[in-house]
Design a protein around this motif. Structure first.
Motif, PDB file in Angstrom:
ATOM      1  N   SER A  22       0.732  -1.189   0.034  1.00  0.00           N
ATOM      2  CA  SER A  22      -0.012  -0.064   0.089  1.00  0.00           C
ATOM      3  C   SER A  22       0.809   1.542   0.338  1.00  0.00           C
ATOM      4  N   ASP A  23       1.970   0.970   0.246  1.00  0.00           N
ATOM      5  CA  ASP A  23       2.675   2.371  -0.067  1.00  0.00           C
ATOM      6  C   ASP A  23       3.160   2.626  -1.519  1.00  0.00           C
ATOM      7  N   PRO A  24       2.839   4.354  -2.150  1.00  0.00           N
ATOM      8  CA  PRO A  24       3.626   4.158  -3.628  1.00  0.00           C
ATOM      9  C   PRO A  24       4.437   4.560  -4.024  1.00  0.00           C
ATOM     10  N   LYS A  25       5.525   4.557  -2.660  1.00  0.00           N
ATOM     11  CA  LYS A  25       6.789   4.782  -3.035  1.00  0.00           C
ATOM     12  C   LYS A  25       7.051   3.131  -3.695  1.00  0.00           C
ATOM     13  N   ALA A  26       6.876   2.943  -2.641  1.00  0.00           N
ATOM     14  CA  ALA A  26       7.402   0.942  -3.015  1.00  0.00           C
ATOM     15  C   ALA A  26       6.520  -0.032  -4.417  1.00  0.00           C
ATOM     16  N   LEU A  27       5.345   0.718  -4.599  1.00  0.00           N
ATOM     17  CA  LEU A  27       4.631   0.314  -5.687  1.00  0.00           C
ATOM     18  C   LEU A  27       5.818   0.819  -7.315  1.00  0.00           C
ATOM     19  N   SER A  28       6.224   2.022  -6.896  1.00  0.00           N
ATOM     20  CA  SER A  28       6.253   2.826  -7.735  1.00  0.00           C
ATOM     21  C   SER A  28       8.180   2.473  -7.980  1.00  0.00           C
ATOM     22  N   GLU A  29       8.290   1.696  -7.300  1.00  0.00           N
ATOM     23  CA  GLU A  29      10.072   0.728  -6.989  1.00  0.00           C
ATOM     24  C   GLU A  29       9.673  -0.394  -7.734  1.00  0.00           C
ATOM     25  N   LEU A  30       8.411  -1.063  -7.484  1.00  0.00           N
ATOM     26  CA  LEU A  30       7.950  -2.311  -8.169  1.00  0.00           C
ATOM     27  C   LEU A  30       8.215  -2.007  -9.614  1.00  0.00           C
ATOM     28  N   SER A  31       7.802  -1.058 -10.291  1.00  0.00           N
ATOM     29  CA  SER A  31       7.465  -1.645 -11.470  1.00  0.00           C
ATOM     30  C   SER A  31       8.584  -1.262 -12.823  1.00  0.00           C
ATOM     31  N   GLY A  32       8.676  -1.556 -13.649  1.00  0.00           N
ATOM     32  CA  GLY A  32       9.463  -2.211 -14.534  1.00  0.00           C
ATOM     33  C   GLY A  32      10.508  -3.084 -14.654  1.00  0.00           C
ATOM     34  N   THR A  33      11.332  -3.430 -15.074  1.00  0.00           N
ATOM     35  CA  THR A  33      11.868  -4.591 -15.989  1.00  0.00           C
ATOM     36  C   THR A  33      13.243  -5.362 -14.582  1.00  0.00           C
ATOM     37  N   TRP A  34      13.111  -5.730 -14.658  1.00  0.00           N
ATOM     38  CA  TRP A  34      13.290  -7.291 -13.630  1.00  0.00           C
ATOM     39  C   TRP A  34      14.039  -8.517 -13.936  1.00  0.00           C
ATOM     40  N   ARG A  35      15.390  -8.248 -13.815  1.00  0.00           N
ATOM     41  CA  ARG A  35      16.253  -9.980 -14.791  1.00  0.00           C
ATOM     42  C   ARG A  35      16.423 -11.100 -12.845  1.00  0.00           C
ATOM     43  N   LEU A  36      16.323 -12.232 -13.627  1.00  0.00           N
ATOM     44  CA  LEU A  36      15.806 -13.076 -12.297  1.00  0.00           C
ATOM     45  C   LEU A  36      17.473 -13.107 -12.441  1.00  0.00           C
ATOM     46  N   LEU A  37      18.387 -13.800 -10.754  1.00  0.00           N
ATOM     47  CA  LEU A  37      19.581 -13.566 -11.164  1.00  0.00           C
ATOM     48  C   LEU A  37      20.188 -15.171 -10.443  1.00  0.00           C
TER      49      LEU A  37
END
Length: 192
Positions: A22-37
């Motif tokens: 429910s944290d807008p900053k966290a949700l903003s950080e979650l958006s994008g393309t992530w690569r599995l390491l």
């Protein structure tokens, strides 16, 4: 064991110890393309030796929090160069209710769990014998939830602007790095 131990140390320092979903900053950080390491999840490690000489390549996960959608994109190549393609898992997500239990019996007490709904599995052969297929060789499946099965869910146990650690419902671990400017192309609505 070393990676799991390092992940646990990072999880203890997460910037979002409560209410991540429910944290807008966290949700903003979650958006994008992530690569599995790294992962120990059987649904990914089981792809390490696909049939017909295919090999698993990089795995990406574009996430769009405003639309609450994601794709998991696994690139595959045939070891002799006969074919190249990809497997995509297309889905949606939403914050899980507080107090909900995942498949491992872990209670969502801190608001970091998201429920996941898998909509489509799309396998596409991109090149065959060195020739582009124009993505015309494609198989699409719609997974059906098993009656009485737990709601698929993941806990985001660490998140910052470049690194994400997620625990699957079976307590498997996923370590992902955000791609700089990464924009893995997602399927259009018609392609899904």
């Amino acid at each position: 064991a070393e990676i799991a131990s390092a992940a646990m140390r990072l999880e203890a320092t997460t910037p979002y110890s409560r209410g991540l979903t429910s944290d807008p900053k966290a949700l903003s950080e979650l958006s994008g393309t992530w690569r599995l390491l790294y992962t120990d999840a059987p649904e990914i490690t089981g792809l390490a030796n696909p049939p017909l000489g295919f090999q698993l390549g990089p795995v990406f996960q574009p996430i769009d929090t405003p639309s609450r959608s994601f794709e998991t994109l696994a690139l595959v190549t045939q070891r002799f160069g006969l074919a190249r393609g990809n497997l995509r898992v297309v889905g949606t997500f939403k914050p899980a209710p507080m107090g909900s239990l995942n498949a491992a019996g872990v209670r969502n007490d801190i608001g970091n769990r998201i429920d996941v709904d898998f909509k489509r599995l799309v396998f596409t052969v991109d090149d065959l014998l060195g020739l582009s297929t124009g993505a015309r060789l494609r198989k699409v499946a719609s997974p059906q939830a098993k009656s009485g099965a737990p709601q698929p869910a993941v806990d985001i146990t660490y998140l910052d602007e470049t690194l994400r650690i997620t625990r699957g419902g079976d307590n498997s671990i996923f370590v992902l790095m955000k791609e700089d400017g990464g924009t893995a192309r997602t399927l259009s609505i018609a392609e899904r």
